[in-house]
Design a protein around this motif. Structure first.
Motif, mmCIF file in Angstrom:
data_model
loop_
_atom_site.group_PDB
_atom_site.id
_atom_site.type_symbol
_atom_site.label_atom_id
_atom_site.label_comp_id
_atom_site.label_asym_id
_atom_site.label_seq_id
_atom_site.Cartn_x
_atom_site.Cartn_y
_atom_site.Cartn_z
ATOM 1 N N TYR A 196 0.831 -1.189 0.000
ATOM 2 C CA TYR A 196 0.000 0.000 0.000
ATOM 3 C C TYR A 196 0.872 1.248 0.000
ATOM 4 N N CYS A 197 0.416 2.256 -0.715
ATOM 5 C CA CYS A 197 1.030 3.568 -0.556
ATOM 6 C C CYS A 197 0.081 4.430 0.269
ATOM 7 N N ALA A 198 0.667 5.344 0.996
ATOM 8 C CA ALA A 198 -0.105 6.194 1.890
ATOM 9 C C ALA A 198 0.529 7.575 1.936
ATOM 10 N N ALA A 199 -0.242 8.552 2.359
ATOM 11 C CA ALA A 199 0.255 9.926 2.395
ATOM 12 C C ALA A 199 -0.142 10.610 3.697
ATOM 13 N N ARG A 200 0.758 11.461 4.157
ATOM 14 C CA ARG A 200 0.469 12.293 5.317
ATOM 15 C C ARG A 200 1.181 13.624 5.109
ATOM 16 N N PRO A 201 0.671 14.688 5.743
ATOM 17 C CA PRO A 201 1.294 15.991 5.519
ATOM 18 C C PRO A 201 2.712 16.068 6.055
#
Length: 123
Positions: free
Chosen positions: A95-100
């Motif tokens: 999985y790829c994920a993003a956060r600030p």
């Protein structure tokens, strides 16, 4: 809508390579850290690698060091995970994920997730 579209998984023999991609839309890619996580059947999700929003800082799980490389192309809003010397233990949904901005290896810190791409490494 925020979307992270992971792709590039597949079946590969041990020792082979795969390159995963994560195309992001719906937010300003350059302001977000991107993380790659994986989850094998019966196991908890674990961090594989993450890269800061600038691309200057990256972190790798011990299992990934020396074999995997995370990168990003901010102009294309795309992150990559190059995986070399793959082992059967690398088999999982990735999985790829993003956060600030701030990098983190904790999955709980990520608010945006892609749908996952399956990697199967045969022995």
């Amino acid at each position: 809508d925020v979307q992270l579209q992971a792709s590039g998984g597949g079946l590969v023999q041990a020792g082979g390579s795969l390159r995963l991609s994560c195309v992001v839309s719906g937010f300003t890619f350059v302001g977000y850290t991107i993380g790659w996580f994986r989850q094998a059947p019966g196991k908890q999700r674990e961090a594989v690698a993450c890269m800061s929003s600038s691309g200057y800082r990256s972190y790798y799980a011990d299992s990934a060091k020396g074999r995997f490389t995370i990168s990003r192309d901010n102009a294309k809003s795309t992150a990559y995970l190059q995986m070399n010397s793959l082992k059967p233990d690398d088999s999982a949904v990735y999985y790829c994920a993003a956060r600030p901005i701030i990098p983190s290896t904790a999955s709980k810190d990520y608010g945006f997730w892609g749908q996952g791409t399956l990697v199967t490494v045969s022995s």
